[in-house]
Design a protein around this motif. Sequence first.
Motif, PDB file in Angstrom:
ATOM      1  N   ILE A   1       0.849  -1.202   0.000  1.00 43.79           N
ATOM      2  CA  ILE A   1       0.000   0.000   0.000  1.00 43.79           C
ATOM      3  C   ILE A   1       0.882   1.249   0.000  1.00 43.79           C
ATOM      4  CG2 ILE A   1      -1.709   1.317   1.292  1.00 43.79           C
ATOM      5  CD1 ILE A   1      -2.589  -1.371   2.566  1.00 43.79           C
TER       6      ILE A   1
ATOM      7  N   ARG B   1       3.952   1.616  -0.884  1.00 40.29           N
ATOM      8  CA  ARG B   1       4.681   1.778  -2.142  1.00 40.29           C
ATOM      9  C   ARG B   1       3.753   2.321  -3.227  1.00 40.29           C
ATOM     10  NH1 ARG B   1       9.018   1.973  -3.915  1.00 40.29           N
ATOM     11  NH2 ARG B   1       9.662   0.068  -4.951  1.00 40.29           N
ATOM     12  N   ALA B   2       2.529   1.795  -3.276  1.00 36.58           N
ATOM     13  CA  ALA B   2       1.585   2.249  -4.294  1.00 36.58           C
ATOM     14  C   ALA B   2       1.254   3.720  -4.103  1.00 36.58           C
ATOM     15  CB  ALA B   2       0.304   1.412  -4.223  1.00 36.58           C
TER      16      ALA B   2
ATOM     17  N   PRO C   1       6.125  -3.987  -5.377  1.00 36.63           N
ATOM     18  CA  PRO C   1       4.861  -3.420  -4.879  1.00 36.63           C
ATOM     19  C   PRO C   1       3.634  -4.175  -5.383  1.00 36.63           C
ATOM     20  CG  PRO C   1       6.042  -1.857  -6.314  1.00 36.63           C
ATOM     21  CD  PRO C   1       6.981  -2.970  -5.998  1.00 36.63           C
ATOM     22  N   ILE C   2       3.671  -4.669  -6.620  1.00 32.85           N
ATOM     23  CA  ILE C   2       2.508  -5.367  -7.171  1.00 32.85           C
ATOM     24  C   ILE C   2       2.275  -6.670  -6.419  1.00 32.85           C
ATOM     25  CG2 ILE C   2       1.560  -6.445  -9.231  1.00 32.85           C
ATOM     26  CD1 ILE C   2       3.331  -4.445 -10.845  1.00 32.85           C
TER      27      ILE C   2
ATOM     28  N   LEU D   1       1.057  -5.941  -2.898  1.00 33.72           N
ATOM     29  CA  LEU D   1      -0.350  -5.546  -2.831  1.00 33.72           C
ATOM     30  C   LEU D   1      -1.274  -6.749  -2.925  1.00 33.72           C
ATOM     31  CD1 LEU D   1      -0.764  -2.310  -4.944  1.00 33.72           C
ATOM     32  CD2 LEU D   1      -1.475  -2.684  -2.600  1.00 33.72           C
ATOM     33  N   ARG D   2      -0.805  -7.751  -3.648  1.00 33.70           N
ATOM     34  CA  ARG D   2      -1.626  -8.938  -3.870  1.00 33.70           C
ATOM     35  C   ARG D   2      -1.610  -9.858  -2.653  1.00 33.70           C
ATOM     36  NH1 ARG D   2       0.451 -11.227  -9.086  1.00 33.70           N
ATOM     37  NH2 ARG D   2      -0.043  -9.232 -10.053  1.00 33.70           N
TER      38      ARG D   2
END
Lengths: 426, 274
Positions: free
Chosen positions: A335, A337-338, A419-420, A423-424
């Motif tokens: 989160i 990082r996003a 980050p992806i 997030l997952r």
Amino acid sequence: MGRILRSVKLGMKSLMLHKLRSGLTVLGIVFGVAAVIAMLAIAEGSRREAQARFQMLGATNVIYRSVKPSDEAQLSTGGRPARILNYGLKYEDFDRILATVPNIKKILPIREIRKQIRHDEHALDGRIVGTTKDYAEFNHLEIERGRFLSQHDDDDYKTYAVLGSDTAKKLFPYEDPLGQAVKLGSDYYTVIGVTKERASTAGIGGSLAAQDYNKDVYIPLSSCRVRFGERIMNFRSGSMEAEETQLSQITIQLTSTDVVSQTVPIIKGAVEPFHPKVDIDMTVPYDLIMEAERTARQYAIILGTIASISLLVGGIGIMNIMLATVTERTREIGIRRALGAKRGDITQQFLIETVVLSGVGGLLGVAIGVIIPYAIAQFVAETKAQVTWNSIILAFGISVAVGIIFGLYPANRAANMDPIEALRHE
Amino acid sequence: MSDIFSRKGDGAADRVVVRMTDLRKTYFMGHGSGGGLFGKRGGGEVLTVHALRGVSLEFREGEYVAIMGQSGSGKSTMLNLLGCLDRPTSGEYILGGYDVAQLDDDELSEVRSRSIGFIFQSYNLIQQYTVTENIQLPLTYQGNGIISEEAQERTMELARLVGLHDRLDHRPNQLSGGQQQRVAIARSLINDPYIILADEATGNLDSATSYEIMSMLGKLNDAGKTIIMVTHEPDIAEYAKRIIRMKDGVIVEDGPSPRMLVELDEENHAEVVA
């Protein structure tokens, strides 16, 4: 600065989310730091105690004492024990030292005799000390009333006596001792002074008898020499034993501590050839101080090392928890990082959390580490612990360093997450 | 603002905020290609996945777009690229005048914190933070991270906008799903981004709350915000004004949403009647 402060505040929040876990992690550091401070305090305390004890003897002093040679030594010289045992320091030794040894500031001869001290019906088994005017200074004696012996008293063979405080109380319970007479042996002496009460010193290295200065009577050495002579008879359960000693102790005060080590061999050279039987013993407080210093340092290193290991264990505990935390908070990392956190921000965040953990642990540890030594000193033993600023700074510094070192790896691991993926993560 | 309403938010006359030109993304999934213990046996076999096979499109300011497609269609990859969470393998991606395809990791972070608002399916609030702190989170990663007086006011304003101004000190677990998603909406607005990306924003909500959230997004769009949402639910996609369908990494359909067509019909009908 404001940013760091804010990060610290937010870091605290994250840590408070798991109070028990954070608390237990901190505990490792608390004990580590407390142990380091307490251990070092105890080491420092015993160092100062030893220091103070030897300082009392005088760092610039060299002390010679007469010792009764062992039976074996007596046999080897005389074939059978002499009827009169002749041993110890001689007046010649005193004169020889004075004549040949450099760097001497003062020199003090002492003759001690155990005898009964009387005044009227009051009697006391005490120690008669024949000495000169410098005795009071050498032994840090203070005068309560009257005066101490003077050079004139010695020159003129005066029959003056200075009483120790206990002696004075025992012999003159209701009177002023000054000007009164005390009977030592077969002669009467006029009391000219009373010393203040003084704590007795412990014997050191077996060479100096434990001394209770309060039960002494001091008389001029010259008077002692002519009135008591050198032979002392002891009557013990039917047998008689005679000893012949001239001086019990010679204390040589040198000009400074710098010359102690170079002068000691000269003194030895002047005295010891004349004493083939080992009937004298030298004590050099300066050496003892140095020795004590060395021992204390080793002691501090050993204790400090052991305590540091517990800090290290605490650090490993922190790292372990932070690794678990990083995994657990993978999504949070995603989160952040996003929403724009750079890798550096993530590293900083976790590093700050770790340092807050170890820092809080360090502060608590300092508090406990300061209390423990005093508690020990208060309730357990007569060891005096001395907490030093150095040990506090050292222990706290190490705890923070432990936080940084053991926090870097988990923090970097957090920062390097994709980050992806993060997030997952569920 | 009334200007935007008058244009019906179709973005036709507004400036371009997103331009993608022949964007491609290819993933290489190595099987034993690491040269490890079993490296030899794997023979360096690499599985290549073409997630995007050349996508070109433009979003204008004030557009409300839904990207649809089944799983594997490339819409998630599309979202990641749009959100600057990932870099394309080739092609050009211009966001607000900057070519973001060439930026490094830190620069991408900077772009995310300043130019993009995220709304996620599972709200993705930080559990230990209050509503205020969650809303301000993107700001803490800008510049020196200090929250200015102005930003505080803006936070209050946004909290009022999403109707949570009386719950500023609450934590996410004290809020309902809909309220959490409203916090996320406020958070996506705090940095006044070029685009707001909503990834299945109603996926975890019941239909009533979904409607509430979607109408809030609609209002934001009415106010001129560019919204791009990814969804697989057709009825949710219909809230948008433009719908893009993807399949196998390419755009297969791009046009106005049925809602717009109906409105258009009504307008035409009115004209005819007149």
